[in-house]
Design an enzyme around this catalytic site. Structure first.
Site, PDB file in Angstrom:
ATOM      1  N   ASP A  18       2.064  53.453  11.772  1.00  0.00           N
ATOM      2  CA  ASP A  18       1.066  52.887  12.684  1.00  0.00           C
ATOM      3  C   ASP A  18      -0.200  52.440  11.940  1.00  0.00           C
ATOM      4  O   ASP A  18      -0.831  51.461  12.330  1.00  0.00           O
ATOM      5  CB  ASP A  18       0.714  53.959  13.739  1.00  0.00           C
ATOM      6  N   LYS A  27     -11.807  42.360  10.632  1.00  0.00           N
ATOM      7  CA  LYS A  27     -13.064  43.120  10.663  1.00  0.00           C
ATOM      8  C   LYS A  27     -14.018  42.536   9.615  1.00  0.00           C
ATOM      9  O   LYS A  27     -13.668  42.433   8.439  1.00  0.00           O
ATOM     10  CB  LYS A  27     -12.808  44.602  10.413  1.00  0.00           C
ATOM     11  N   LYS A  65      -5.227  60.923  13.979  1.00  0.00           N
ATOM     12  CA  LYS A  65      -5.706  60.937  15.364  1.00  0.00           C
ATOM     13  C   LYS A  65      -6.377  62.283  15.594  1.00  0.00           C
ATOM     14  O   LYS A  65      -6.117  63.256  14.878  1.00  0.00           O
ATOM     15  CB  LYS A  65      -4.528  60.807  16.338  1.00  0.00           C
ATOM     16  N   HIS A 122      -5.045  43.479  12.601  1.00  0.00           N
ATOM     17  CA  HIS A 122      -6.394  43.209  13.110  1.00  0.00           C
ATOM     18  C   HIS A 122      -7.488  43.731  12.179  1.00  0.00           C
ATOM     19  O   HIS A 122      -8.630  43.300  12.258  1.00  0.00           O
ATOM     20  CB  HIS A 122      -6.567  43.714  14.554  1.00  0.00           C
ATOM     21  N   ARG A 130       8.020  37.100  31.705  1.00  0.00           N
ATOM     22  CA  ARG A 130       9.137  37.123  32.659  1.00  0.00           C
ATOM     23  C   ARG A 130       8.671  37.307  34.095  1.00  0.00           C
ATOM     24  O   ARG A 130       9.435  37.128  35.029  1.00  0.00           O
ATOM     25  CB  ARG A 130      10.081  38.267  32.297  1.00  0.00           C
ATOM     26  N   GLU A 133      -9.664  58.714  13.744  1.00  0.00           N
ATOM     27  CA  GLU A 133      -9.887  58.409  15.165  1.00  0.00           C
ATOM     28  C   GLU A 133     -10.125  59.709  15.912  1.00  0.00           C
ATOM     29  O   GLU A 133      -9.528  60.743  15.589  1.00  0.00           O
ATOM     30  CB  GLU A 133      -8.653  57.715  15.746  1.00  0.00           C
ATOM     31  N   HIS A 168      -2.963  48.844   8.043  1.00  0.00           N
ATOM     32  CA  HIS A 168      -4.429  48.823   7.926  1.00  0.00           C
ATOM     33  C   HIS A 168      -4.950  49.480   6.641  1.00  0.00           C
ATOM     34  O   HIS A 168      -5.802  48.934   5.944  1.00  0.00           O
ATOM     35  CB  HIS A 168      -5.073  49.519   9.133  1.00  0.00           C
ATOM     36  N   LYS A 197       1.979  42.903  15.488  1.00  0.00           N
ATOM     37  CA  LYS A 197       2.632  44.104  14.955  1.00  0.00           C
ATOM     38  C   LYS A 197       3.142  44.968  16.115  1.00  0.00           C
ATOM     39  O   LYS A 197       2.634  44.804  17.223  1.00  0.00           O
ATOM     40  CB  LYS A 197       1.675  44.837  14.031  1.00  0.00           C
TER      41      LYS A 197
END
Ligand code: BG6
Length: 480
Positions: A234, A181, A335, A177, A48, A215, A239, A147
């Site tokens: 998430d 891998k 996380k 994604h 946009r 992570e 995954h 996603k």
């Protein structure tokens, strides 16, 4: 290069957004720099923002170039950006789509038009309708959906139904994604291209399986998105479940077409549904708490102080089929954990004969930080007698196999260009994965029990340790 490279027109919706700048354009550059894009291939950024091609290229120069990780050279970059054009398109404005169609058709690249929807899924339905109205949904068009594809089973079904009104399933490429891998894909040749793994890859020899994505980062600047999402949506629904499918599936009939997706689908169907009592007993949710100088989740920017969103989840799952019945699959992600890793661990049963007790073998397949396959093997200690010690037989894929290892997004973009669907989620897979996590979401929504806590930069809550301990198992970091 002898291989024929497919010509393409790639239209990226959301071209000024974060994903396009950080991943899509840098990865397309990397493919270009490696000589893997057809010389005629063109990229058309749309969004946009009121920009022309020159203005867009300035943004690409300042926001995207810094994210190139491999093979950077100014000369190659200059030749790459010549592929790029920009067009202002408002997804809700039909007349903008007439101009878009004109631009695409002017080139008469009938071979292959790719529409990458890197926007919020709320725009997908409208974008697809408007694309169809101007004839940009023919058999030469592929549509890529980024996603998150929904926030639960119902919303995911709605998105898929909307898209299906205008595009056939064979034209739809749903991104996860992790499927890009290398070391996840490597599970297929590892298991089915070597005679000695597959015979022991089952309940007779495997005691338990662990799948971890940990992570070190916290939620950073994504507090608002993350708080509405949580680790289950998430990371697990997509995954982790993909890693589970690759680990557990049967041998696909071939590597072409839908064969791999068919096998993954069988695993999803065999995943034992979780009752609410199973969720209470076998699913742990937790939030990181402040530790040393690190803030806890509830102190993060844009996170409400009374949030119950999980930043960590651990699940004991079971696969009800001939190969795996009775073998626990422990899944976890979090996380702000002690390390950044994505790995699959097969813990083998004790040696049934008594000569060498306490010598359970273990296979660790690591997707990151390094791509390795390591087996714990017991060997004789030097000296008199027959003492055995644990040793490691390890292959570091990057060292063992020459060749550039592409980033996941680059690999997936090249798969779309070539029209291979294997590494994308089919509708039934995606919905089966949502279906399986739904009881967890429903249980949590009704539960009065708050999430457990775990110290920032630790390996997770005590409750997750207990989840395994009650079966006589332990997470990898707690094993000897
Ligand atoms: C994304 C999640 O899908 O995957 C992020 O939205 C997460 O929260 C990321 O950080 C992890 O990807 P990778 O490839 O770094 O393990």
């Amino acid at each position: 290069m002898s291989q024929k490279l497919t010509n393409f027109d790639m239209v990226i919706f959301g071209a000024t957004g974060d994903l396009a700048m950080r991943k899509l354009l840098p990865c397309l550059y990397q493919a270009h720099a490696a000589g893997l894009l057809n010389a005629e291939g063109r990229i058309l950024g749309v969004s946009r923002s009121n920009l022309d091609t020159e203005g867009f290229l300035k943004k690409v120069e300042s926001d995207s170039k810094i994210h190139v990780k491999q093979n950077f050279s100014e000369a190659l970059w200059d030749s790459f950006v010549k592929r790029i054009q920009y067009l202002k398109v408002d997804v809700t404005d039909k007349s903008d789509f007439d101009r878009l169609a004109e631009r695409v058709k002017a080139r008469q690249n009938t071979e292959n038009v790719i529409i990458y929807l890197s926007t919020a899924p709320t725009f997908f339905a409208q974008a697809c309708e408007n694309l169809a109205d101007v004839g940009l949904n023919g058999d030469n068009v592929r549509i890529v959906l980024e996603k998150p594809l929904g926030t639960d089973l119902k919303s995911s079904q709605e998105i898929n139904t909307d898209v299906a009104q205008y595009f056939k399933e064979s034209q739809v490429y749903r991104i996860d994604h992790y499927l890009g891998k290398e070391s996840l894909q490597n599970l297929i040749p590892l298991r089915f291209g070597n005679v000695f793994f597959e015979p022991v890859w089952n309940k007779q020899f495997v005691k338990s399986v662990q799948i971890t994505i940990a992570e070190q980062l916290g939620v950073e600047e994504r507090g608002e998105f993350y708080d509405a999402t949580g680790a289950l949506r998430d990371m697990v629904q997509n995954h982790i479940i993909q890693m589970l499918c690759f680990t557990a599936m049967e041998r696909p009939q071939s590597l072409a077409g839908d064969d791999v997706r068919d096998e993954k689908m069988k695993v999803l169907k065999a995943l034992k549904p979780l009752t609410s009592a199973d969720v209470d007993a076998n699913v742990i949710r937790a939030q990181y708490t402040a530790s040393d100088s690190q803030a806890g989740y509830l102190q993060e920017h844009n996170v409400p102080a009374d949030s119950r969103t999980e930043t960590y989840v651990a699940i004991k799952a079971e696969i009800d089929n001939e190969r795996w019945a009775g073998v626990p699959f422990y899944l976890r992600t979090g996380k702000r954990m002690a390390g950044k890793t994505a790995e699959i661990v097969l813990n083998f049963r004790e040696n049934p004969q008594g000569l060498f007790p306490n010598t359970p073998n273990r296979l660790v397949i690591s997707l990151q930080p390094n791509e390795t396959v390591s087996a714990r093997v017991f060997m004789k200690e030097p000296g008199n007698g027959m003492n055995v010690v644990a040793t490691e037989m390890s292959i570091d894929l990057a060292k063992a196999i020459e060749g550039r290892r592409a980033e996941a997004y680059e690999l997936l973009l090249r798969e779309v260009i070539d029209g291979r669907v294997n590494l994308f989620n089919r509708r039934d897979e995606l919905e089966a994965a949502w279906e399986w996590v739904m009881p967890i979401m429903e249980n949590w929504a009704q539960s009065s029990t708050p999430p457990h806590g775990y110290a920032a930069s630790s390996w997770g809550p005590e409750a997750a340790r207990e989840l395994l301990a009650k079966d006589g198992n332990a997470w990898l970091e707690d094993q000897q």
